[in-house]
Design an enzyme around this catalytic site. Structure first.
Site, PDB file in Angstrom:
ATOM      1  N   ARG A 121       0.844  -1.202   0.000  1.00  0.00           N
ATOM      2  CA  ARG A 121       0.000   0.000   0.000  1.00  0.00           C
ATOM      3  C   ARG A 121       0.877   1.250   0.000  1.00  0.00           C
ATOM      4  O   ARG A 121       1.923   1.283   0.626  1.00  0.00           O
ATOM      5  CB  ARG A 121      -0.862  -0.027   1.268  1.00  0.00           C
ATOM      6  CG  ARG A 121      -1.890   1.097   1.396  1.00  0.00           C
ATOM      7  CD  ARG A 121      -3.024   0.896   0.446  1.00  0.00           C
ATOM      8  NE  ARG A 121      -4.196   1.714   0.769  1.00  0.00           N
ATOM      9  CZ  ARG A 121      -5.189   1.901  -0.104  1.00  0.00           C
ATOM     10  NH1 ARG A 121      -5.170   1.347  -1.296  1.00  0.00           N
ATOM     11  NH2 ARG A 121      -6.240   2.617   0.245  1.00  0.00           N
ATOM     12  N   THR A 412      -8.798   0.334 -10.498  1.00  0.00           N
ATOM     13  CA  THR A 412      -8.202  -0.803  -9.805  1.00  0.00           C
ATOM     14  C   THR A 412      -8.385  -2.052 -10.647  1.00  0.00           C
ATOM     15  O   THR A 412      -9.238  -2.092 -11.525  1.00  0.00           O
ATOM     16  CB  THR A 412      -8.873  -0.968  -8.419  1.00  0.00           C
ATOM     17  OG1 THR A 412      -8.693   0.243  -7.695  1.00  0.00           O
ATOM     18  CG2 THR A 412      -8.295  -2.094  -7.609  1.00  0.00           C
ATOM     19  N   GLU A 432      -5.752   3.935  -7.468  1.00  0.00           N
ATOM     20  CA  GLU A 432      -6.931   4.582  -6.854  1.00  0.00           C
ATOM     21  C   GLU A 432      -7.959   4.940  -7.909  1.00  0.00           C
ATOM     22  O   GLU A 432      -8.586   4.046  -8.440  1.00  0.00           O
ATOM     23  CB  GLU A 432      -6.547   5.777  -5.988  1.00  0.00           C
ATOM     24  CG  GLU A 432      -7.433   5.957  -4.743  1.00  0.00           C
ATOM     25  CD  GLU A 432      -8.922   6.051  -4.985  1.00  0.00           C
ATOM     26  OE1 GLU A 432      -9.611   5.040  -4.762  1.00  0.00           O
ATOM     27  OE2 GLU A 432      -9.412   7.130  -5.381  1.00  0.00           O
ATOM     28  N   ASP A 452      -7.773   8.247  -0.196  1.00  0.00           N
ATOM     29  CA  ASP A 452      -8.486   7.211   0.572  1.00  0.00           C
ATOM     30  C   ASP A 452      -8.434   7.497   2.074  1.00  0.00           C
ATOM     31  O   ASP A 452      -9.090   6.825   2.862  1.00  0.00           O
ATOM     32  CB  ASP A 452      -7.910   5.820   0.294  1.00  0.00           C
ATOM     33  CG  ASP A 452      -8.551   5.160  -0.923  1.00  0.00           C
ATOM     34  OD1 ASP A 452      -9.474   5.754  -1.512  1.00  0.00           O
ATOM     35  OD2 ASP A 452      -8.137   4.039  -1.278  1.00  0.00           O
ATOM     36  N   SER A 477     -10.408  -0.632   0.754  1.00  0.00           N
ATOM     37  CA  SER A 477     -11.492  -1.620   0.733  1.00  0.00           C
ATOM     38  C   SER A 477     -11.098  -2.840  -0.080  1.00  0.00           C
ATOM     39  O   SER A 477     -11.906  -3.740  -0.272  1.00  0.00           O
ATOM     40  CB  SER A 477     -12.733  -1.019   0.074  1.00  0.00           C
ATOM     41  OG  SER A 477     -13.099   0.152   0.712  1.00  0.00           O
ATOM     42  N   GLY A 497     -13.522  -1.501  -7.481  1.00  0.00           N
ATOM     43  CA  GLY A 497     -14.853  -0.944  -7.244  1.00  0.00           C
ATOM     44  C   GLY A 497     -14.966  -0.076  -6.001  1.00  0.00           C
ATOM     45  O   GLY A 497     -16.065   0.092  -5.468  1.00  0.00           O
ATOM     46  N   GLY A 498     -13.844   0.452  -5.487  1.00  0.00           N
ATOM     47  CA  GLY A 498     -13.915   1.283  -4.286  1.00  0.00           C
ATOM     48  C   GLY A 498     -14.505   0.496  -3.138  1.00  0.00           C
ATOM     49  O   GLY A 498     -14.292  -0.710  -3.029  1.00  0.00           O
TER      50      GLY A 498
END
Ligand code: GLU
Length: 591
Positions: A121, A412, A432, A452, A477, A497-498
């Site tokens: 990340r 993503t 993102e 985010d 997420s 998909g967030g």
């Protein structure tokens, strides 16, 4: 696992008729005949279940899946193939993931018979402060004002992750894994319908950033057409540097200086990333977070992702209900799943963030806690807004809180690889939002992952868990998942998909485990998403047809397109079965 002969849930999906016409997809694997393909609105069949026996790659773009398959055919393993897949995705699906972004990997090690995860990340720069996304008056910035430019760019993590995983598990020479992407970057590839659509949709933002404009638009400023040949020699050069110099060639030296310059010298929205942030970045190996569900163990990515914890909570809460008997056609199933999701999101919003920075309750997956939360679902109608509050999971210190919010996201990609030895990679990779921060450097796009974080660091006098802090990783997420049965892997799946990712993955798991659908049927199932009260129902599908029934149960409903990109495999007595989301351009390829 026994397969049904045909779908229990006839499906009409939004047609993506154009999605595959450009690509020559070698038909390496047999099309399994017992899977009923979903139907598009125009009545044409979309994607079929794919069956393989030795190895498989399922990815969002056929060229990326082919790159991985070639490595597997050449005797490489999943840790080798994932490097080739990511290198190719960064070229042909640049809007979604790449060298300038971050990723999470769930890895099944067939030799040791164990799961582990890798956290690549992005991190907040050392100079970032909690007020990063506040304006001069202390108000949160409008979302895209924060996104476009240098401010939103976190220290990229993907390249270090690839190196860490390959260093630990890879079998092929690192250098050779970039060859296919380098060649194609130099020869050029055809712009796909999806890439074209995203470039066109982002006019007003992407075309206002000079480097991106020069790459994605023609001389008149028009989006590159479907089928136009796109060459990226700068990307080829960057990959060559990484191939010969390892991740250090990215995190130090010329490429690092170029990244820092693009971020800090942005004319209207500069950011804080420094050479020191890049040089000190580390991918972290972390234990998988697992939750029991009907005899399976559903395992995934823990903090800084909220993916596995939130999915584990949803499944834990619904496990006392007869979802399997009710089936996907009964609104009662969706009442239980939707309200369990809302309760899980309430906990997510209060408690979940980067646990290296903020304390988190230990008991979020405590089965007694989830059983007591599930008593709230024993009622005939939808929970009222006031009924949906965070719970009190076993923990001495429940004080952090924020409200959830989310923006539509398209940036993503998820892919799954199974190799000959049975190693499995389930990786969600991102910059993102679509095209990230819109800053293009040395042939790749920089992420906007820092958005985010929650923009307002304090709410009602409490510091919010997911506030910006130097070196911290924003809450995600993303939910790369591997499911075990009797200790053996049986399903690997994930999606973009967030924050909808959590619902997409949970729904696909319920479809396979409770409704006995195969993986292609599960990823094609119409989406029903309820995070914050309103039921989002996928347009032109059975989900939209259920709007009235759900309204009768007390829900507000909204019919809309859904942007999942679920890619998964299931290991069955028949072999390795692969399914690719019909909403995107992905394919499953195997031998
Ligand atoms: N940045 C998001 C996350 O980490 C993913 C974005 C997307 O899927 O479009 O949760």
């Amino acid at each position: 696992m026994l397969k049904p002969r045909g779908s229990t849930f006839p499906i009409r999906l939004v047609a993506f008729a154009a999605t595959l016409f450009l690509f020559t997809i070698p038909s390496f694997a047999q099309q399994a005949s017992d899977s009923v393909a979903p139907e598009t609105a125009s009545g044409t069949a979309t994607k079929q279940l794919v069956l393989a026996h030795r190895h498989m790659v399922v990815a969002a773009n056929p060229l990326a899946a082919e790159a991985g398959l070639e490595v597997l055919r050449d005797g490489g393993n999943a840790a080798d193939a994932l490097v080739a897949v990511q290198a190719m995705l960064g070229l042909v699906e640049p809007q979604s993931s790449g060298l300038g972004g971050g990723a999470f990997l769930v890895w099944y090690d067939a030799k040791e018979k164990r799961l582990t995860t890798f956290d690549g990340r992005e991190t907040a720069p050392a100079e970032a402060t909690p007020s990063l996304f506040l304006d001069a008056n202390g108000k949160p910035l409008p979302f895209y004002d924060a996104v476009v430019g240098g401010r939103s760019v976190g220290t990229p993590g993907t390249v270090r992750l690839l190196e860490a995983v390959h260093g630990k598990y890879g079998s092929k020479d690192w250098k050779g894994l970039f060859g296919q992407a380098i060649d194609l970057a130099e020869k050029g590839f055809a712009v796909s319908p999806r890439l074209h659509g995203e470039i066109a949709e982002d006019m007003g933002r992407l075309d206002h950033q000079p480097a991106a404009r020069a790459y994605f638009y023609d001389q008149d400023g028009k989006p590159l057409a479907v089928g136009a040949t796109l060459k990226n020699p700068a990307y080829a050069e960057t990959l060559r540097a990484i191939a010969s110099g390892g991740a250090d060639a990215f995190y130090t030296g010329r490429i690092a200086s170029d990244i820092v310059a693009a971020v800090r010298a942005h004319p209207t929205n500069p950011g804080h990333l420094s050479l020191q942030d890049l040089a000190t970045y580390k991918a972290k190996e972390r234990p998988a977070v697992c939750a029991p569900y009907r005899g399976y163990e559903v395992c995934g990515m823990g903090p800084p992702s909220s993916g596995a914890l939130t999915i584990g909570q949803i499944l834990g809460m619904i496990s006392g209900f007869e979802i399997g008997t009710l089936g996907p056609d009964d609104p009662e199933s969706w009442r239980i799943i939707g309200d369990a999701t809302r309760l899980a999101f309430a906990d997510r919003d209060r408690y979940m963030a980067d646990s290296d920075f903020v304390p988190m309750p230990k008991g979020l997956l405590d089965q007694n806690y989830l059983k007591s939360r599930a008593t709230l679902l024993r009622r005939p109608t939808a929970l009222g807004r006031d009924d949906v509050r965070p719970g009190d999971p076993p923990w001495e210190k429940a004080e952090l809180r924020i409200d959830g919010f989310s923006y539509p996201e398209h940036g993503t990609s998820h892919f799954v690889i199974v190799d000959d030895a049975g190693n499995i990679a389930s990786m969600t990779t991102t910059i993102e939002s679509a095209f990230g921060s819109r800053q293009m450097v040395d042939g790749f796009l920089l992420n906007n992952e820092l958005t985010d974080f929650t923009f307002a660091p304090v709410k009602d006098g409490h510091a919010v868990a997911n506030r910006v802090e130097p070196g911290k990783r924003p809450r995600s997420s993303m939910a790369p998942t591997i499911v075990l049965k009797d200790g053996k892997p049986v399903i690997a799946i994930g999606s973009p998909g967030g924050s909808n990712i959590i619902s997409y993955v949970a729904e696909a798991l319920i479809a396979m485990i409770d409704w006995k659908m195969d993986v292609q049927q599960a990823v094609s199932l119409p989406h029903f998403v309820n995070r914050f009260g309103t039921y989002d129902l996928e347009a032109e599908t059975k989900a939209a047809d259920m709007a009235r029934d759900l309204q009768a149960l007390g829900y507000q409903t909204k019919v809309d397109d859904q942007n999942s990109g679920l890619h998964g495999i299931e290991i069955t007595p028949a072999g390795i079965e692969g399914g690719a989301d019909p909403r995107r351009e992905g394919v499953a390829l195997g031998d």
